[in-house]
Design a protein around this motif. Structure first.
Motif: not given
Length: 244
Positions: A128-136
């Motif tokens: 989840y963290r990796k997803k929501v920190h995605n710049r796009f």
């Protein structure tokens, strides 16, 4: 000479007891200190710097008064307020730091971070963290109207609370191997973080060197402050003046 550390306040308009404790702390305990560090989750939810609610303005004003007085204040993003941005920084004078930062704490190189990156056993959260920190993804989110973002934020907060209730406590705690790994990577023997809501000072070894890991407390039932001087650091609590 004093430096203060706080984290996991989870400020919201609904919890006036936490807010009052925080504002009292800012008014009475930060005058003339060397620095204030906020290690994430200052807010229960932050959906963008354009949310100019009276509550947010009140909190920003407290930081502005502090930094205008000449006291430096630093902020590391948490898992609830990772969208705090440059506008917030400009309006408050608070300096945003990288998620892993090494500071000189009275002669001791100290790694400071929120702490969620240390919880490697919680694989679901790390995805989840990796997803929501995605710049796009963040770019798309900021293109939504504020009211939509509020609904999404409330839904995510509710889902997070329910999910965490089902997880084992050790899964949501830090992984000691990760702690030792990252301390060795940054070549430090002192670490300060929050996130786990388990205030304590832990002693460990990094390689052959003795080291310490200080965990900050949350502000759900009382205020929690790490007070550091050249003589050492101490975890302290602050009583609320009213019930939620």
């Amino acid at each position: 000479m004093t430096t203060l550390f706080i984290s996991d306040l989870h400020l919201s308009a609904e919890r006036t007891d936490i807010t009052d404790c925080f504002l009292t702390f800012m008014k009475e305990e930060t005058t003339g200190i060397d620095a204030l560090y906020v290690l994430g989750d200052l807010f229960e939810m932050w959906i963008g710097d354009d949310d100019d609610s009276p509550f947010h303005q009140q909190i920003k004003s407290a930081f502005r008064q502090l930094t205008d007085s000449g006291v430096p204040c630093y902020f590391i993003h948490g898992n609830r307020d990772f969208l705090v941005g440059q506008r917030f920084s400009r309006e408050t004078g608070v300096q945003l730091l990288p998620e892993h930062s090494v500071i000189d704490l009275y002669g001791t190189p100290t790694l400071i971070l929120h702490g969620d990156t240390l919880c490697t056993l919680d694989e679901e959260y790390q995805r989840y963290r990796k997803k929501v920190h995605n710049r796009f993804i963040q770019w798309l989110f900021f293109r939504l109207p504020l009211s939509y973002r509020q609904k999404i934020g409330n839904k995510m907060r509710s889902n997070s609370s329910m999910t965490n209730q089902e997880k084992a406590q050790d899964v949501m705690d830090v992984t000691l191997d990760e702690v030792e790994k990252i301390m060795a990577q940054y070549q430090v023997t002192a670490m300060i973080h929050g996130h786990t809501h388990r205030p304590a000072i832990h002693h460990l070894n990094v390689g052959s060197l003795p080291a310490s890991r200080t965990v900050l407390g949350d502000w759900y039932d009382h205020g929690s402050v790490l007070v550091c001087t050249p003589g050492g650091c101490q975890l302290e609590t602050r009583d609320f003046t009213q019930s939620p």
